[in-house]
Design an enzyme around this catalytic site. Structure first.
Site, short mmCIF file in Angstrom:
data_model
loop_
_atom_site.label_atom_id
_atom_site.label_comp_id
_atom_site.label_asym_id
_atom_site.label_seq_id
_atom_site.Cartn_x
_atom_site.Cartn_y
_atom_site.Cartn_z
N SER A 1 0.81 -1.22 0.00
CA SER A 1 0.00 0.00 0.00
C SER A 1 0.84 1.26 0.00
CB SER A 1 -0.94 0.00 1.20
OG SER A 1 -0.18 -0.13 2.38
N LYS A 2 2.10 1.15 0.38
CA LYS A 2 2.99 2.33 0.38
C LYS A 2 3.45 2.67 -1.04
CE LYS A 2 3.83 3.43 4.77
NZ LYS A 2 3.98 2.64 5.91
N ARG A 3 3.35 1.69 -1.94
CA ARG A 3 3.85 1.94 -3.30
C ARG A 3 2.79 2.69 -4.09
NH1 ARG A 3 8.91 -0.82 -3.50
NH2 ARG A 3 9.08 0.27 -5.49
#
Ligand code: GLU
Length: 497
Positions: A253-255
């Site tokens: 989800s950070k990407r």
């Protein structure tokens, strides 16, 4: 109880594949129970709203086949479904909380808050707020208001004790109330924060299950306390696990965009899957098997098969990885199952969009062979390029000879091939006849009688590409004139030696 689930994205950017996954699980649960699935746009953080994001995320959901029964475009009995259009409702209930002593006006100025934060941090308290306006007398509040001081509304969290959050996947998760402060529920501009807005909406929209990312679990005690203060029944909380990068390191989800890991391309935005040309059925099949397993070691299943078995309670709370190699495998399975006509219906517009002009008739010739290896439509682009453009003619002898087929044998081979093709009528210009003729020529010119080196070289002569769809189909697709022109060029090159 009627099952009513929702997907509540903020229109602050692109839709992450993890968001599609969360929406899918909520949608599946509603569909399984003949309930309703609601799309609600949570846009109260107006500074972060991005123009066009809402339309785009709706397009992505529709693309994978997630439809909603109520939503901003459809309306419904509990609308509006866009939070900024619901402001009076949040205001009304925030006021109600103040009147009933569950919330209060806080007049702290930005400077005051900054100073307070510093003082608290120095004491190791990261809450950011010391509750100094919690117990003002009514006359003190009135005076500040009369002086025109802006204020926010903060919710009174209990000062001690514990708050238990019932979670469908984790059982009760208990929090010490000391770790919380009094959070802002209504900002000075009159707009609510997430905490207040979703509690009100989930209540009035009669949501039965709140499915959302586990990042909300830590603030769920505020939501539990808000439901309690209002005296409203709580929906079931389902905090979905985090999705990790395929190698298990870090949160996907950070990407924010596609990247490569090893030799695997990792797509991140819903758009990227669409643009790559995966079949939506494959994507949705892939996502349905994340955090939950269909069982029987089966990877490929239809949505109606999944709905028979699916239950939110069976979703694992453990972090899940997205196995992209399975997506590729599934992608290929779905293409293989398509009829040739249907494949052309998908491929033709995709290639046109990418400025690759190949007629539908030509694509139909190749479709039985290319679909065997296709995972996503974009795979076809480099393979079929030779049909759209004029590929460079062979320019070096190495390109048109082979260690088992020197210039002399090659010259004979091309001459024979030219004669062979010239002799074919239009009806004879088809895969089986061409295959038989070319194999025979190859067997005759190559020592040992195996046509492989000749056919491999011919692929390059005909397509100008090292990788292409199978040779004979490519020859038919390219057409007699273009193939002959390329063979003549190859022959001339050898003759010039
Ligand atoms: N608007 C929130 C988000 O974008 C939704 C969380 C929820 O589903 O309640 O993360």
């Amino acid at each position: 109880m009627t099952v009513r689930t929702r997907f509540a994205p903020s229109p602050t950017g692109y839709l992450h594949i993890g968001g599609v996954w969360a929406a899918l699980l909520a949608w599946m649960y509603a569909r399984k129970h003949n309930g309703q699935f609601i799309l609600r746009i949570e846009d109260t953080d107006t500074k972060r709203t991005i123009e066009g994001a809402q339309a785009k995320l709706m397009e992505s959901l529709r693309w994978v086949g997630i439809d909603w029964d109520e939503g901003p475009d459809k309306g419904g009995p509990f609308g509006p479904y866009i939070q900024t259009a619901r402001q009076p409702l949040y205001q009304k209930w925030a006021d109600w909380l103040v009147e009933n002593n569950h919330a209060y006006k806080c007049f702290a100025t930005p400077d005051e808050l900054a100073e307070m934060r510093q003082e608290l941090e120095a004491k190791g308290d990261h809450s950011g707020y010391d509750r100094r306006y919690r117990d003002l007398s009514q006359s003190e509040v009135d005076a500040l208001e009369a002086a025109g001081r802006p204020y926010v509304i903060r919710f009174k969290m209990p000062l001690d004790g514990e708050t238990a959050v019932p979670d469908l996947l984790r059982g009760e998760v208990v929090f010490d109330n000391k770790q919380f402060t009094d959070y802002v529920i209504l900002k000075s501009n009159g707009l609510p924060t997430y905490h207040l807005a979703h509690v009100i909406d989930d209540h009035f929209m009669e949501i039965s299950h709140i499915t959302r990312g586990v990042e909300w679990l830590n603030t769920a005690p505020i939501h539990v306390r808000l439901f309690e203060a209002f005296g409203w029944e709580m929906p079931v909380f389902v905090h979905l696990p985090v999705i990790l990068n395929p190698n298990g390191k870090g949160k996907l989800s950070k990407r924010t965009q596609a990247f490569t890991q090893g030799d695997q391309e990792i797509l991140v935005k819903a758009d990227e899957f669409m643009e790559a040309g995966y079949m939506p059925e494959a994507v949705v099949n892939f996502l349905a098997n994340i955090g939950w397993t269909f069982g029987d070691d089966r990877e490929k299943f239809t949505m109606s098969e999944a709905l028979e078995r699916f239950d939110l309670a069976d979703v694992s709370a453990a972090p899940a990885k997205l196995p992209y190699s399975k997506l590729d495998w599934l992608g290929n399975q779905y293409f293989k199952d398509l009829s040739d006509d249907l494949l052309v219906k998908k491929l033709y517009p995709y290639l046109q969009q990418h400025q690759i002009d190949i007629s539908a008739e030509t694509l139909l010739i190749l479709s039985p062979v290319i679909k065997m290896r296709l995972k996503k439509l974009s795979d076809a682009v480099p393979q079929l390029a030779f049909l759209a453009e004029t590929p460079p003619l062979p320019s070096t002898v190495e390109e048109i000879t082979h260690k088992k087929m020197g210039p002399e044998a090659a010259a004979t081979a091309y001459k024979k091939t030219i004669a062979f093709l010239e002799g074919l009528s239009a009806e004879q210009f088809e895969v089986d006849t061409i295959a038989a003729g070319m194999r025979e020529i190859g067997a005759a010119v190559i020592d040992g009688g195996k046509p492989g080196p000749y056919l491999g070289t011919l692929r390059y002569v005909v397509t100008g590409q090292k990788v292409s769809p199978p040779l004979f189909e490519s020859v038919v697709a390219l057409g007699k004139d273009r193939v002959l022109a390329r063979l003549v060029a190859a022959q001339k090159l050898i003759d010039s030696l």
